[in-house]
Design a protein around this motif. Structure first.
Motif, PDB file in Angstrom:
ATOM      1  N   PHE A   5       0.984  -1.334  -0.180  1.00 25.07           N
ATOM      2  CA  PHE A   5      -0.391   0.009   0.338  1.00 25.07           C
ATOM      3  C   PHE A   5       0.588   1.618   0.458  1.00 25.07           C
ATOM      4  O   PHE A   5       0.775   2.181  -0.713  1.00 25.07           O
ATOM      5  CB  PHE A   5      -1.220  -0.251   1.163  1.00 25.07           C
ATOM      6  N   SER A   9       1.131   4.436  -2.901  1.00 26.65           N
ATOM      7  CA  SER A   9       0.608   5.846  -2.685  1.00 26.65           C
ATOM      8  C   SER A   9       1.880   6.997  -2.357  1.00 26.65           C
ATOM      9  O   SER A   9       1.434   7.786  -3.055  1.00 26.65           O
ATOM     10  CB  SER A   9       0.813   5.966  -0.739  1.00 26.65           C
ATOM     11  N   ALA A  12       1.959   6.784  -6.770  1.00 28.13           N
ATOM     12  CA  ALA A  12       0.432   8.256  -6.599  1.00 28.13           C
ATOM     13  C   ALA A  12       0.948   9.419  -6.612  1.00 28.13           C
ATOM     14  O   ALA A  12       0.951  10.081  -7.115  1.00 28.13           O
ATOM     15  CB  ALA A  12      -0.701   7.499  -5.714  1.00 28.13           C
ATOM     16  N   ILE A  13       1.623  10.236  -5.485  1.00 31.33           N
ATOM     17  CA  ILE A  13       1.944  10.758  -5.308  1.00 31.33           C
ATOM     18  C   ILE A  13       2.948  11.726  -6.059  1.00 31.33           C
ATOM     19  O   ILE A  13       2.631  12.501  -6.077  1.00 31.33           O
ATOM     20  CB  ILE A  13       2.181  11.022  -3.602  1.00 31.33           C
ATOM     21  N   THR A  16       1.421  12.186  -8.384  1.00 33.34           N
ATOM     22  CA  THR A  16       0.380  13.229  -9.779  1.00 33.34           C
ATOM     23  C   THR A  16       1.200  14.748  -9.574  1.00 33.34           C
ATOM     24  O   THR A  16       1.261  16.041  -9.966  1.00 33.34           O
ATOM     25  CB  THR A  16      -0.111  13.425  -8.203  1.00 33.34           C
ATOM     26  N   VAL A  17       2.919  14.669  -8.348  1.00 37.53           N
ATOM     27  CA  VAL A  17       3.667  15.355  -8.937  1.00 37.53           C
ATOM     28  C   VAL A  17       4.123  16.211  -9.280  1.00 37.53           C
ATOM     29  O   VAL A  17       3.818  17.062 -10.541  1.00 37.53           O
ATOM     30  CB  VAL A  17       5.011  15.641  -7.679  1.00 37.53           C
ATOM     31  N   THR A  19       2.383  15.439 -12.383  1.00 33.13           N
ATOM     32  CA  THR A  19       0.750  15.646 -13.175  1.00 33.13           C
ATOM     33  C   THR A  19       1.078  17.396 -13.427  1.00 33.13           C
ATOM     34  O   THR A  19       0.237  18.132 -13.957  1.00 33.13           O
ATOM     35  CB  THR A  19       0.184  15.580 -12.899  1.00 33.13           C
ATOM     36  N   ILE A  20       0.982  18.130 -12.233  1.00 34.06           N
ATOM     37  CA  ILE A  20       0.459  19.470 -12.220  1.00 34.06           C
ATOM     38  C   ILE A  20       1.728  19.948 -12.456  1.00 34.06           C
ATOM     39  O   ILE A  20       1.967  21.358 -12.389  1.00 34.06           O
ATOM     40  CB  ILE A  20       0.326  19.646 -10.502  1.00 34.06           C
ATOM     41  N   ARG A  22       3.927  19.556 -14.813  1.00 36.02           N
ATOM     42  CA  ARG A  22       4.899  19.379 -16.587  1.00 36.02           C
ATOM     43  C   ARG A  22       3.886  20.719 -17.497  1.00 36.02           C
ATOM     44  O   ARG A  22       2.911  21.157 -16.761  1.00 36.02           O
ATOM     45  CB  ARG A  22       3.942  18.216 -17.209  1.00 36.02           C
ATOM     46  N   ALA A  28       1.716  15.610 -19.066  1.00 37.85           N
ATOM     47  CA  ALA A  28       0.614  15.216 -17.642  1.00 37.85           C
ATOM     48  C   ALA A  28      -0.610  14.643 -17.730  1.00 37.85           C
ATOM     49  O   ALA A  28      -0.450  13.625 -16.511  1.00 37.85           O
ATOM     50  CB  ALA A  28       0.652  16.370 -17.403  1.00 37.85           C
ATOM     51  N   LEU A  32      -1.076  11.532 -15.170  1.00 44.69           N
ATOM     52  CA  LEU A  32      -2.218  10.884 -14.748  1.00 44.69           C
ATOM     53  C   LEU A  32      -2.496   9.783 -14.094  1.00 44.69           C
ATOM     54  O   LEU A  32      -2.988   9.584 -13.622  1.00 44.69           O
ATOM     55  CB  LEU A  32      -3.257  12.700 -15.238  1.00 44.69           C
ATOM     56  N   SER A  35      -0.903   8.241 -12.167  1.00 41.11           N
ATOM     57  CA  SER A  35      -1.370   8.361 -10.612  1.00 41.11           C
ATOM     58  C   SER A  35      -2.538   7.597 -10.769  1.00 41.11           C
ATOM     59  O   SER A  35      -3.117   6.242  -9.033  1.00 41.11           O
ATOM     60  CB  SER A  35      -1.853   9.078 -10.285  1.00 41.11           C
ATOM     61  N   LEU A  36      -3.035   7.449 -11.245  1.00 38.06           N
ATOM     62  CA  LEU A  36      -4.377   6.997 -11.606  1.00 38.06           C
ATOM     63  C   LEU A  36      -5.050   4.716 -11.038  1.00 38.06           C
ATOM     64  O   LEU A  36      -4.474   4.392 -10.466  1.00 38.06           O
ATOM     65  CB  LEU A  36      -6.149   6.956 -12.239  1.00 38.06           C
ATOM     66  N   VAL A  39      -3.052   4.204  -7.352  1.00 34.53           N
ATOM     67  CA  VAL A  39      -4.309   4.558  -6.697  1.00 34.53           C
ATOM     68  C   VAL A  39      -5.297   2.812  -6.868  1.00 34.53           C
ATOM     69  O   VAL A  39      -5.624   2.483  -5.550  1.00 34.53           O
ATOM     70  CB  VAL A  39      -5.602   6.050  -6.869  1.00 34.53           C
ATOM     71  N   ALA A  42      -3.589   0.744  -4.837  1.00 35.42           N
ATOM     72  CA  ALA A  42      -3.989   0.878  -3.872  1.00 35.42           C
ATOM     73  C   ALA A  42      -5.508   0.413  -2.568  1.00 35.42           C
ATOM     74  O   ALA A  42      -5.086  -0.335  -1.850  1.00 35.42           O
ATOM     75  CB  ALA A  42      -3.872   2.486  -3.331  1.00 35.42           C
TER      76      ALA A  42
END
Lengths: 197, 92
Positions: A5, A9, A12-13, A16-17, A19-20, A22, A28, A32, A35-36, A39, A42
């Protein structure tokens, strides 16, 4: 199981970092999707395998395909070509490949352990979810179906107006048809008005 | 914890980015974080309600994204840009 897990995680984090931060929309989107997927892994370790499958199919599948289509429709001309050239260089897919490889190793590990893979956390079976969904939450199902219908009609309408504008620019024949139709309506109403008294 | 971090990242993206496609992606991240919170709570107490809420969030996200992307297309054809300051021509 906890370790799985936490690895998911962290992936994923990190994704995501990335992603936002790029600047390129396609990169991006790639992060993303990753990241999905993380998750989803998880969710699997949290004892919700059905939801994990739905996450991959609907989020990472359907919604991301929508995003990719829009990005492809907006990136027309030379920018798309430049994008395509940069796509070929290996540096662009190295980050997603490393993170996705981590996830792949983790999923393989979880599947090889087999059986009671959803360990410490209490597993909730899909059957329980379905029984509750179509029992006390039936009104929610209906409401979400109405919401989806509204979303579909809204998207259709917003896409439709553009086509009408394009036709108006080119000088349309549709308005003539509307005039004829409205003429018919007036005739029908007039007849009825004559016979009414 | 994971949900909180993901939600914060989505919020940062929502505030910091100027491109409408990125804003929509940040919204997706935030919805996903809310889903993670629901799933974690459902797993903690062994109830199916968390997963049902996630299903509703999923349906809502699908509807929201379809309408949002149609709006983005409209905006792009009208203003030829994806800057979210472009349509702010309504002066008070």
């Amino acid at each position: 199981m906890d370790a799985a897990f936490y690895i998911a995680s962290v992936v994923a984090i990190g994704a995501t970092v990335l992603t936002i931060t790029r600047t390129n929309a396609v990169h991006a989107l790639l992060y993303l999707i990753l990241s999905l997927l993380a998750v989803a892994v998880a969710f699997y370790t949290m004892g919700a395998p059905f939801i994990a499958a739905l996450e991959v199919i609907i989020y990472a599948g359907a919604i991301m395909v929508l995003f990719i289509f829009i990005v492809m429709m907006l990136n027309l001309g030379e920018r798309a070509a430049a994008l395509e050239r940069r796509w070929r260089t290996p540096g662009m897919w190295r980050g997603p490949a490393i993170l996705a490889g981590l996830l792949l190793i983790e999923v393989a590990y979880l599947l090889l352990r087999a059986g009671n893979a959803t360990g410490a956390a209490q597993a909730v079976e899909p059957k329980q979810v379905a029984m509750a969904l179509f029992g006390p939450y039936l009104i929610g199902v209906e409401l979400s179906s109405i919401l989806l219908l509204a979303g579909m009609i809204g998207a259709y309408h917003l896409g439709m107006r553009k086509i009408e504008e394009m036709r108006e620019e080119h000088g349309t024949h549709i308005d003539e048809g509307r005039v004829v139709a409205s003429g018919d309506l007036v005739h029908a109403g007039a007849d009825r008005a004559d016979r009414a008294p | 914890m994971l949900a909180a971090i993901l939600f914060t990242l989505g919020l940062i993206g929502l505030i910091a980015r100027r491109n409408l496609v990125f804003v929509l992606m940040s919204l997706e991240i935030m919805l996903n974080a809310a889903g993670v919170a629901f799933i974690a709570a459902g797993a903690r107490w062994g109830q199916p309600d968390g997963q049902i809420m996630f299903l509703f969030i999923l349906a809502m996200a699908a509807a929201e994204v379809s309408v949002g992307l149609a709006l983005v297309l409209q905006l792009y054809h009208r203003f030829k840009t994806l800057d979210d300051e472009a349509p702010s021509e309504m002066r008070g």
